[in-house]
Motif scaffolding. Sequence first.
Motif, PDB file in Angstrom:
ATOM      1  N   TYR A 160       0.953  -1.309   0.060  1.00 30.26           N
ATOM      2  CA  TYR A 160      -0.028   0.023  -0.115  1.00 30.26           C
ATOM      3  C   TYR A 160       0.792   1.300   0.202  1.00 30.26           C
ATOM      4  CZ  TYR A 160      -4.203  -2.722   0.594  1.00 30.26           C
ATOM      5  OH  TYR A 160      -5.172  -3.722   0.518  1.00 30.26           O
ATOM      6  N   GLY A 161       1.982   1.186   0.648  1.00 34.49           N
ATOM      7  CA  GLY A 161       2.820   2.417   0.575  1.00 34.49           C
ATOM      8  C   GLY A 161       3.540   2.533  -0.587  1.00 34.49           C
ATOM      9  N   ASP A 162       4.086   1.358  -1.329  1.00 34.59           N
ATOM     10  CA  ASP A 162       4.317   1.517  -2.733  1.00 34.59           C
ATOM     11  C   ASP A 162       3.289   2.097  -3.755  1.00 34.59           C
ATOM     12  OD1 ASP A 162       6.605   0.601  -2.113  1.00 34.59           O
ATOM     13  OD2 ASP A 162       6.445  -1.394  -2.830  1.00 34.59           O
ATOM     14  N   MET A 163       2.136   1.743  -3.381  1.00 34.12           N
ATOM     15  CA  MET A 163       0.989   2.206  -4.266  1.00 34.12           C
ATOM     16  C   MET A 163       0.851   4.067  -4.105  1.00 34.12           C
ATOM     17  SD  MET A 163      -2.081  -0.554  -3.866  1.00 34.12           S
ATOM     18  CE  MET A 163      -1.617  -2.124  -3.532  1.00 34.12           C
ATOM     19  N   ALA A 164       0.885   4.209  -2.760  1.00 33.65           N
ATOM     20  CA  ALA A 164       0.898   5.750  -2.491  1.00 33.65           C
ATOM     21  C   ALA A 164       2.030   6.392  -3.114  1.00 33.65           C
ATOM     22  CB  ALA A 164       0.799   5.778  -0.894  1.00 33.65           C
ATOM     23  N   ARG A 165       3.055   5.777  -3.045  1.00 29.99           N
ATOM     24  CA  ARG A 165       4.066   6.492  -3.569  1.00 29.99           C
ATOM     25  C   ARG A 165       4.233   6.627  -5.236  1.00 29.99           C
ATOM     26  NH1 ARG A 165       6.038   4.270   0.985  1.00 29.99           N
ATOM     27  NH2 ARG A 165       6.359   2.247   0.240  1.00 29.99           N
ATOM     28  N   ARG A 166       3.654   5.597  -5.688  1.00 33.42           N
ATOM     29  CA  ARG A 166       3.566   5.401  -7.297  1.00 33.42           C
ATOM     30  C   ARG A 166       2.562   6.658  -7.549  1.00 33.42           C
ATOM     31  NH1 ARG A 166       2.950   1.112 -11.504  1.00 33.42           N
ATOM     32  NH2 ARG A 166       1.722   2.365 -13.107  1.00 33.42           N
ATOM     33  N   LEU A 167       1.478   6.716  -6.914  1.00 34.65           N
ATOM     34  CA  LEU A 167       0.652   7.802  -7.228  1.00 34.65           C
ATOM     35  C   LEU A 167       0.991   9.126  -6.750  1.00 34.65           C
ATOM     36  CD1 LEU A 167      -2.439   5.554  -6.190  1.00 34.65           C
ATOM     37  CD2 LEU A 167      -1.717   6.125  -8.702  1.00 34.65           C
ATOM     38  N   GLY A 168       1.520   9.300  -5.627  1.00 32.23           N
ATOM     39  CA  GLY A 168       1.880  10.577  -5.286  1.00 32.23           C
ATOM     40  C   GLY A 168       0.489  11.598  -4.799  1.00 32.23           C
ATOM     41  N   GLY A 169       0.850  12.770  -4.541  1.00 35.59           N
ATOM     42  CA  GLY A 169      -0.427  13.943  -4.565  1.00 35.59           C
ATOM     43  C   GLY A 169      -1.162  13.369  -3.444  1.00 35.59           C
ATOM     44  N   ILE A 170      -2.374  13.557  -3.584  1.00 42.28           N
ATOM     45  CA  ILE A 170      -3.561  13.292  -2.460  1.00 42.28           C
ATOM     46  C   ILE A 170      -3.473  11.731  -2.221  1.00 42.28           C
ATOM     47  CG2 ILE A 170      -5.356  12.815  -4.035  1.00 42.28           C
ATOM     48  CD1 ILE A 170      -7.147  14.367  -1.813  1.00 42.28           C
ATOM     49  N   ALA A 171      -3.135  10.710  -2.898  1.00 37.88           N
ATOM     50  CA  ALA A 171      -3.128   9.160  -2.571  1.00 37.88           C
ATOM     51  C   ALA A 171      -2.011   9.175  -1.644  1.00 37.88           C
ATOM     52  CB  ALA A 171      -2.654   8.540  -3.897  1.00 37.88           C
ATOM     53  N   LEU A 172      -0.668   9.648  -1.698  1.00 30.24           N
ATOM     54  CA  LEU A 172       0.379   9.769  -0.896  1.00 30.24           C
ATOM     55  C   LEU A 172      -0.019  10.600   0.628  1.00 30.24           C
ATOM     56  CD1 LEU A 172       3.168   8.703  -0.065  1.00 30.24           C
ATOM     57  CD2 LEU A 172       4.182  10.853  -1.032  1.00 30.24           C
ATOM     58  N   GLU A 173      -0.713  11.638   0.394  1.00 34.25           N
ATOM     59  CA  GLU A 173      -1.169  12.125   1.621  1.00 34.25           C
ATOM     60  C   GLU A 173      -2.187  11.554   2.636  1.00 34.25           C
ATOM     61  OE1 GLU A 173      -2.666  16.086   0.134  1.00 34.25           O
ATOM     62  OE2 GLU A 173      -0.765  16.567  -0.747  1.00 34.25           O
ATOM     63  N   SER A 174      -3.143  10.809   1.694  1.00 33.91           N
ATOM     64  CA  SER A 174      -4.125  10.011   2.396  1.00 33.91           C
ATOM     65  C   SER A 174      -3.262   8.879   3.091  1.00 33.91           C
ATOM     66  CB  SER A 174      -5.005   9.696   1.360  1.00 33.91           C
ATOM     67  OG  SER A 174      -5.833  10.809   0.679  1.00 33.91           O
ATOM     68  N   PHE A 175      -2.488   8.187   2.451  1.00 34.24           N
ATOM     69  CA  PHE A 175      -1.773   7.224   2.868  1.00 34.24           C
ATOM     70  C   PHE A 175      -1.018   7.659   4.327  1.00 34.24           C
ATOM     71  CE2 PHE A 175       2.044   4.734   3.620  1.00 34.24           C
ATOM     72  CZ  PHE A 175       1.641   3.422   3.771  1.00 34.24           C
ATOM     73  N   GLU A 176      -0.236   8.620   4.094  1.00 34.63           N
ATOM     74  CA  GLU A 176       0.335   9.025   5.327  1.00 34.63           C
ATOM     75  C   GLU A 176      -0.568   9.479   6.424  1.00 34.63           C
ATOM     76  OE1 GLU A 176       2.933  12.202   3.653  1.00 34.63           O
ATOM     77  OE2 GLU A 176       4.362  10.810   2.785  1.00 34.63           O
ATOM     78  N   ARG A 177      -1.447  10.194   6.141  1.00 34.75           N
ATOM     79  CA  ARG A 177      -2.526  10.816   7.281  1.00 34.75           C
ATOM     80  C   ARG A 177      -3.198   9.189   8.100  1.00 34.75           C
ATOM     81  NH1 ARG A 177      -4.762  14.149   4.575  1.00 34.75           N
ATOM     82  NH2 ARG A 177      -6.246  12.921   3.466  1.00 34.75           N
ATOM     83  N   ALA A 178      -3.577   8.421   6.958  1.00 33.60           N
ATOM     84  CA  ALA A 178      -4.157   6.994   7.795  1.00 33.60           C
ATOM     85  C   ALA A 178      -3.063   6.417   8.514  1.00 33.60           C
ATOM     86  CB  ALA A 178      -4.640   6.111   6.540  1.00 33.60           C
ATOM     87  N   TYR A 179      -1.962   6.347   8.237  1.00 36.09           N
ATOM     88  CA  TYR A 179      -0.859   5.438   8.943  1.00 36.09           C
ATOM     89  C   TYR A 179      -0.202   6.209   9.825  1.00 36.09           C
ATOM     90  CZ  TYR A 179      -1.619   1.446   6.206  1.00 36.09           C
ATOM     91  OH  TYR A 179      -2.137   0.112   5.423  1.00 36.09           O
ATOM     92  N   ALA A 180      -0.318   7.553  10.092  1.00 40.65           N
ATOM     93  CA  ALA A 180       0.225   8.541  11.057  1.00 40.65           C
ATOM     94  C   ALA A 180       0.175   7.719  12.338  1.00 40.65           C
ATOM     95  CB  ALA A 180      -0.104   9.938  11.095  1.00 40.65           C
ATOM     96  N   GLY A 181       1.349   7.321  13.133  1.00 36.97           N
ATOM     97  CA  GLY A 181       1.417   6.940  14.606  1.00 36.97           C
ATOM     98  C   GLY A 181       1.187   5.418  14.552  1.00 36.97           C
ATOM     99  N   HIS A 182       1.129   4.931  13.402  1.00 31.67           N
ATOM    100  CA  HIS A 182       0.809   3.379  13.439  1.00 31.67           C
ATOM    101  C   HIS A 182       2.054   2.544  12.646  1.00 31.67           C
ATOM    102  CE1 HIS A 182      -3.064   3.914  15.006  1.00 31.67           C
ATOM    103  NE2 HIS A 182      -3.140   4.763  14.271  1.00 31.67           N
TER     104      HIS A 182
END
Length: 182
Positions: A160-182
């Motif tokens: 899922y991190g690879d997907m977010a990095r591939r897409l960048g932008g809002i996808a990466l921001e959403s991934f980082e926000r969802a996983y913050a602190g986990h």
Amino acid sequence: MESKVMKPTFKEITEFFDREGASRVSHTEKTYLAHAIGVYNDLKRWGFDEEIAQVGLFHSIYGTQIFQGFTLPLERRDDVRALIGERAERLAYLNCALDRPSFDNQVTCCEATYFIIDRFSEETVEVDEETFTDLVNVHLCDWLEQVGRSRKWDYRRQAYGDMARRLGGIALESFERAYAGH
């Protein structure tokens, strides 16, 4: 004179899910219908048009490798196609059919052609860059909509991190926000 086919409204589509029983199926502390609507809304927030957002609604309509709580038989593909169109139904089908490990292995590639292993037919389906990227967006958005409720922080986290990095932008921001602190 050519007649124009009227696309169903969002309400008509959600009524279809309700008639099929999706509002009575549990899914990550929600109903399956509520989860599907959440994916639809998130894809809209990510800037996608109605067609891709509707793929989000139908992202697991035929079940996935993991989720089998609500599934339409594959013989109902024509019904789904009539609701959301050929391209959107194909993307929803591919999201349901994809073999996750082989999909994950291709996320970090940048190829003109990708190959989806169809878990239903066991055939390999060739898809272009645009289709693969649409699948990555839908697949990631689906997971991010539910990961907080499921609390399965380590499930395919690298993929899922690879997907977010591939897409960048809002996808990466959403991934980082969802996983913050986990």
